[in-house]
Enzyme design. Structure first.
Site, short mmCIF file in Angstrom:
data_model
loop_
_atom_site.label_atom_id
_atom_site.label_comp_id
_atom_site.label_asym_id
_atom_site.label_seq_id
_atom_site.Cartn_x
_atom_site.Cartn_y
_atom_site.Cartn_z
N LYS A 1 0.58 -1.21 0.00
CA LYS A 1 0.02 -0.06 -0.04
C LYS A 1 0.77 1.37 -0.02
O LYS A 1 0.14 2.37 -0.20
CB LYS A 1 -0.94 -0.12 1.04
CG LYS A 1 -1.91 -0.98 0.92
CD LYS A 1 -2.89 -0.68 -0.17
CE LYS A 1 -3.92 -1.94 -0.25
NZ LYS A 1 -4.74 -1.60 -1.49
N1 PMP Z 1 -3.55 -8.00 1.53
C1 PMP Z 1 -3.62 -7.22 2.47
C2 PMP Z 1 -2.90 -7.53 3.50
C3 PMP Z 1 -4.14 -5.93 2.11
O1 PMP Z 1 -4.16 -5.05 3.12
C4 PMP Z 1 -4.60 -5.75 0.95
C5 PMP Z 1 -5.18 -4.37 0.37
N2 PMP Z 1 -6.66 -4.28 0.79
C6 PMP Z 1 -4.55 -6.81 -0.10
C7 PMP Z 1 -3.79 -7.99 0.35
C8 PMP Z 1 -5.20 -6.83 -1.37
O2 PMP Z 1 -4.57 -5.60 -2.26
P1 PMP Z 1 -5.38 -4.95 -3.22
O3 PMP Z 1 -6.50 -3.95 -2.50
O4 PMP Z 1 -4.70 -4.02 -4.00
O5 PMP Z 1 -6.31 -5.78 -4.17
#
Ligand code: PMP
Length: 346
Positions: free
Chosen positions: A48
């Site tokens: 992130k």
């Molecule tokens: N794993 C974790 C620990 C996350 O915080 C997130 C984000 N929500 C994701 C996977 C998935 O990533 P994305 O939001 O880019 O699909």
């Protein structure tokens, strides 16, 4: 050992360019070569950081943000931490509206990173003025010079990974990647990375990881929002009870669903076998690889890249707590033992 003689101006210079690490023991019986893109090497310990930095820098380029302005988001998770980190360095106020379900640890972590946290009641409808969505929207409306990141519906979330994660993986595999396996929460990571990679080679197969209890896989297959798919599950950050606008469903070839229990055991196995202390969704992504191998998805010579989104330290009171595992019943059905490496010296 890595040579780090380079000096950086601030932590933001360390966002991205995460390592691709070959998996060895956990995949020793599988067909293909497996590589993990380990996102915990970002300074905020998750993928992130890329999203937060990219969206904020785009707003700066468009002249929407100037020093002292405010950045607002609705999350106590990784995105909140990353936005707080970027805000400190760039001199913005960071306001995070979070649910009262968020653990005190998480709230303390965000406050420590300089964020102002609004804790909103968890059990009110999304359109209630007290819900964290509505609180964020109201603050955004009232504060001139503020931006609302809105990661689930912000297309720039896709662009962040098109701009960095995709090109990095293409270079690191010297264009030889055959499969991408990644969790889908907002969908930003998988969509942006896949978009870039498929532009280089349309034959790369992209497989998303979804949770039982989430609507994403069914929506991908039928374009139908099926409420019956929704029920509570434990894995945080993966799957959703709505259809995120930041997911490009057309670029993803297939989805695999994983269980809370198997993902938890696989996260622990990653630590034991590869020395990779990763988050719950990394366990979920690795669990998906196991299921894909079992169904004969991979063949000798394939180069499979799996994205591990964050670090294990954020899950000490969950997946890495034997008590939590026991409370979930995760030691009941599997022949899996707790980690019994403690000797009390009297
Ligand atoms: N794993 C974790 C620990 C996350 O915080 C997130 C984000 N929500 C994701 C996977 C998935 O990533 P994305 O939001 O880019 O699909």
């Amino acid at each position: 050992m890595k040579n780090t003689n380079q000096v950086f101006d601030n932590v933001l210079d360390l966002v991205g360019n995460t390592p691709l690490i070959k998996l060895n023991r956990i995949v020793s019986n599988f067909k293909g070569d497996f590589y993990a893109k380990v996102e915990s090497f970002n300074p905020g310990h998750s993928s992130k950081d890329r999203t937060a930095l990219y969206i904020i820098e785009q707003a700066e380029k468009k002249g929407i943000l100037k020093p002292g302005d405010t950045i607002i988001e609705t999350t106590s998770g990784n995105t909140g931490f990353s936005i707080a980190m970027v805000s400190i360095i760039k001199g913005y106020e960071c306001i995070l509206a979070v649910s009262s379900k968020s653990s005190p640890d998480k709230i303390d972590m965000l406050r420590t990173m300089g964020a102002k946290v609004y804790v909103c009641p968890a059990h009110v409808p999304a359109d209630d003025p007290r819900s964290y969505y509505e609180v964020a929207k109201r603050i955004h409306k009232e504060k001139p010079g503020s931006i609302y990141i809105n990661q689930y519906f912000n297309e720039l979330n896709i662009d962040a990974h098109y701009d960095s994660t995709g090109p990095e993986i293409w270079k690191q595999t010297e264009g030889k990647i055959t499969h991408l396996v990644a969790c889908s929460g907002t969908g930003g990571t998988i969509s942006g990375t896949a978009r870039y990679l498929k532009e280089q080679n349309p034959n790369i197969k992209v497989i998303g990881v979804d949770a039982f209890g989430s609507v994403i896989k069914k929506y991908h297959e039928t374009r139908e929002f099926d409420e019956k798919e929704i029920y509570p599950y434990r894995i945080e950050g993966l799957g959703k009870n709505l259809i995120p606008g930041a997911t490009d469903f057309d670029i993803i070839d297939d989805f695999v669903k994983v269980t809370d229990e198997e993902s938890a055991h696989t996260a622990r196995e990653l630590a034991r076998t590869e020395g990779l202390f990763s988050g719950y969704t990394s366990g979920a992504a690795m669990q998906a690889i196991k299921q894909l191998d079992e169904r004969g998805e991979f063949k000798k010579g394939d180069k499979i890249v799996v994205i591990f989104p964050d670090h294990g330290s954020r899950y000490m009171s969950k997946v890495y707590s034997d008590k939590w595992m026991q409370d979930q019943g995760f030691f009941d059905s599997k022949n899996e033992v707790a980690v019994e490496n403690i000797q009390y010296v009297k």
